[in-house]
Design an enzyme around this catalytic site. Structure first.
Site, PDB file in Angstrom:
ATOM      1  N   ASP A  28      -2.551  -2.051  -7.229  1.00 52.70           N
ATOM      2  CA  ASP A  28      -3.346  -2.480  -6.089  1.00 52.70           C
ATOM      3  C   ASP A  28      -3.018  -1.513  -4.947  1.00 52.70           C
ATOM      4  OD1 ASP A  28      -4.832  -4.215  -4.329  1.00 52.70           O
ATOM      5  OD2 ASP A  28      -2.909  -4.955  -3.590  1.00 52.70           O
ATOM      6  N   ASP A  30      -3.535  -2.283  -0.848  1.00 49.27           N
ATOM      7  CA  ASP A  30      -2.984  -3.004   0.307  1.00 49.27           C
ATOM      8  C   ASP A  30      -1.782  -3.857  -0.081  1.00 49.27           C
ATOM      9  OD1 ASP A  30      -4.288  -2.747   2.929  1.00 49.27           O
ATOM     10  OD2 ASP A  30      -6.117  -3.286   1.854  1.00 49.27           O
TER      11      ASP A  30
END
Length: 244
Positions: A28, A30
């Site tokens: 991922d 963020d």
């Protein structure tokens, strides 16, 4: 955020030896490559206060973690503006512009990330970023972290039929990289992201950068770490090396 560290005590020595030989690692963006959630919170607080949301009282970290973190902007717009979603989407665009302005000056990789990227490159593993973030945000963060050439693909939730927590973005990453879920590992920091990776059939290592361990464990990660310098992670990677 706070670097929540109430890691699950029962998981003293995790193993992912079933992944050997490891083919790929998916990240991922963020909160997983960098601790960006505090910057998102600042941007939301500032703009929501301007429009008098919550009677002008700034949203707190608890509200952010429970309602916003890890979610796609379409969900956030509906939550914040249930009677005017188009206004909510416009608000989210304004918030993202403010976020990009702030994050460009403040972003830095999580501890141990650069060491991990070198470990991945040295072993010739495939890698992709899989994110619900808008394209402009994802490209900016990856560029500012010096990872543009590292990632072989960037999968956006907005370009899939459904964003996370649907498994679609992770399944698309497997397809693009031409790797199997049986030999691929995922790093995530949100409930939404962990659920997506698990639903796609892969073990997910959760990072406690922005969410309490007790919350993340509900999504059933393989185990949790504070950052990429965590000895628990390197013990698992060493075991995978020995099994490959």
């Amino acid at each position: 955020m706070n670097g929540f560290s109430d890691l699950n005590p029962s998981e003293s020595k995790p193993s992912l030896s079933q992944l050997a030989p490891l083919e790929a690692i998916l990240f991922d963006v963020d909160g997983t490559l960098c601790d960006s959630d505090p910057i998102h919170l600042i941007a939301f607080q500032e703009l929501l206060q301007e429009i008098g949301f919550n009677n002008g009282v700034p949203i707190d970290e608890k509200f952010f973690v429970e309602n916003i973190a890890g979610k796609h902007n379409s969900e956030i717009a509906l939550l914040l503006f249930p009677d005017d979603v188009s206004r909510g989407l416009k608000f989210c665009d304004e918030k993202e512009a403010l976020y990009r302005k702030i994050v460009a000056e403040k972003i830095k990789p999580l501890d141990g990330l650069i060491k991990l990227t070198k470990w991945i490159e040295d072993r010739g593993l495939k890698r992709a970023a899989v994110t619900n973030a808008p394209k402009e945000n994802a490209e900016l963060m990856i560029s500012k972290l010096g990872l543009t050439d590292f990632f072989q693909a960037v999968i956006l939730g907005s370009e899939c039929e459904f964003p996370k927590p649907h498994p679609g973005p992770y399944l698309k990453a497997l397809e693009v990289l031409n790797v199997s879920k049986e030999h691929t590992l995922v790093f995530e920091d949100s409930i939404s992201g962990i659920k997506a990776g698990v639903a796609a059939g892969m073990p997910v290592i959760g990072l406690t950068t922005g969410n309490p361990a007790s919350l993340l464990m509900q999504a059933k990660p393989a185990f949790l770490i504070e950052n990429y310098a965590d000895p628990k992670l390197w013990a698992v990677l060493e075991e995978l090396d020995n099994k490959s």
